[in-house]
Scaffold this active site. Sequence first.
Site, PDB file in Angstrom:
ATOM      1  N   GLY A  73       0.807  -1.214   0.000  1.00 45.67           N
ATOM      2  CA  GLY A  73       0.000   0.000   0.000  1.00 45.67           C
ATOM      3  C   GLY A  73       0.842   1.267   0.000  1.00 45.67           C
ATOM      4  N   THR A  74       1.913   1.250   0.764  1.00 43.42           N
ATOM      5  CA  THR A  74       2.738   2.459   0.868  1.00 43.42           C
ATOM      6  C   THR A  74       3.347   2.826  -0.485  1.00 43.42           C
ATOM      7  OG1 THR A  74       3.207   1.988   3.184  1.00 43.42           O
ATOM      8  CG2 THR A  74       4.756   3.439   2.049  1.00 43.42           C
ATOM      9  N   ALA A 202      -1.967  -6.704   0.024  1.00 49.53           N
ATOM     10  CA  ALA A 202      -2.420  -8.080   0.262  1.00 49.53           C
ATOM     11  C   ALA A 202      -2.579  -8.424   1.745  1.00 49.53           C
ATOM     12  CB  ALA A 202      -1.438  -9.061  -0.379  1.00 49.53           C
ATOM     13  N   HIS A 203      -1.704  -7.853   2.602  1.00 55.76           N
ATOM     14  CA  HIS A 203      -1.728  -8.335   3.994  1.00 55.76           C
ATOM     15  C   HIS A 203      -2.938  -7.855   4.780  1.00 55.76           C
ATOM     16  CE1 HIS A 203      -0.243  -4.837   6.506  1.00 55.76           C
ATOM     17  NE2 HIS A 203       0.161  -4.407   5.335  1.00 55.76           N
ATOM     18  N   THR A 239      12.543  -7.046 -10.176  1.00 52.77           N
ATOM     19  CA  THR A 239      12.149  -8.445 -10.364  1.00 52.77           C
ATOM     20  C   THR A 239      10.874  -8.714  -9.580  1.00 52.77           C
ATOM     21  OG1 THR A 239      14.450  -9.083 -10.633  1.00 52.77           O
ATOM     22  CG2 THR A 239      12.906 -10.843 -10.020  1.00 52.77           C
ATOM     23  N   CYS A 327       0.742   2.178  12.452  1.00 48.38           N
ATOM     24  CA  CYS A 327       1.917   2.940  12.062  1.00 48.38           C
ATOM     25  C   CYS A 327       2.223   4.040  13.059  1.00 48.38           C
ATOM     26  CB  CYS A 327       1.704   3.530  10.684  1.00 48.38           C
ATOM     27  SG  CYS A 327       0.902   2.389   9.593  1.00 48.38           S
TER      28      CYS A 327
END
Length: 393
Positions: A73-74, A202-203, A239, A327
């Site tokens: 997200g960041t 995703a997390h 990659t 955060c």
Amino acid sequence: MKVGQVYLDHAATTPMDVVVHRDMGQYCCLFFGNPATLYALGRRSSEAVEEARHRVAELLGCGDDEIYFTSGGTESDNWAVQGTAFRHMEKGKHVITSSIEHHAVLDAAKFLESIGFEVTYVPVDDTAMIDPDDVKKAIRDDTVLISIMHANNEVGTIEPIAEIGKIAREAGVTFHTDAVQTVGKIPTKVDALGVDLLSLSAHKFYGPKGIGAMYIRKGTRIQRFMHGGRQEHNKRAGTLNVPGIVGLGAAAKLALEHREEDAERLRKLAKKLNDGLLDTIPDIRSNGHPEKHLPGLVHVCVDGVEGEAMLLCLDAEGVCVSSGSACTTGSLDPSHVLLAMGMPAEVAHGSVRFSMGRHTVEEEIDKVLELFPPIVEKLRAMSPTYKKQVRVR
Ligand SMILES: Cc1ncc(COP(=O)(O)O)c(C=O)c1O
């Protein structure tokens, strides 16, 4: 997780689903090829990446070629904000965002200010709701980006993204939404939302950490953010994180299968927790919008007690919650979200966020309802700020 532990911090992160873990595993040790290579081992990775891309695209209702994988997200937020601003700086240097965004957007906006851009931070009301009219009024001839989050990570308010999307489209301004807290939890079809750019991670929905994506509507002009190789249609170098991407794809598939059922159940559990806390604890307020709210998230402010103290007492009982956003935990500054909602700093200090998930069960909510009121009472008895008459009740 420890036996008996109650995990109520799903807005910070979710446990990886075992199916996600299983799907990813083979792409770590067995099918480890670089997807940019031409031989069969590499092609196997590349096919897995494309399948995952398709699954994410299905969740967002967009084309596969509009999904770009990032580190989370960041990165997606930073790319959306800076990449759009830099791409359009010939046209103008004005950006609109809100005062309650995640720091990934706010600090990217602050960085832009430091190099000569102007940023308008639209306000929110006391439920953290943004008025689309305020966004409309903030648009100028030199506005190049509007970035408004889909749902707030601290208090759970769901913003009127579709209405803001219409306004942005009419004005011809690129519109980004940070949907990190909503993807996998509520509908996030990009056409219904009317967004050009969307960030996800995703997390937050049972996938792995360190992988996310950005939706970029075809034709949207954005500068590349990571320089290097020609991966991701030459837009995002590096990659590809094949196991992570496979995990994200698996989580997206599971989200489509479980999202509605999860949401309905979590809304009921959240109501039970919210009502139970308000009924048993005096001088407590529940925050966020009463209806337009993330399923399973309860945010309260408890007068006269520090959020961190409540967090630590609950932790001692095996209950994981947050006293702000993950955060900002560790900093004693009151949350910028609560301050933007007009809350006095001393009230904002007493905040706790409970966020439930797919595996949360009613017995866990009962346990919290049993544990939390005596914790508050104990802390208030020691509090120099909590008023005496309530202390003896
Ligand atoms: C609304 C929002 N945006 C962005 C992020 C950052 O996402 P990530 O942890 O994938 O970098 C978070 C994480 O808490 C969030 O809640």
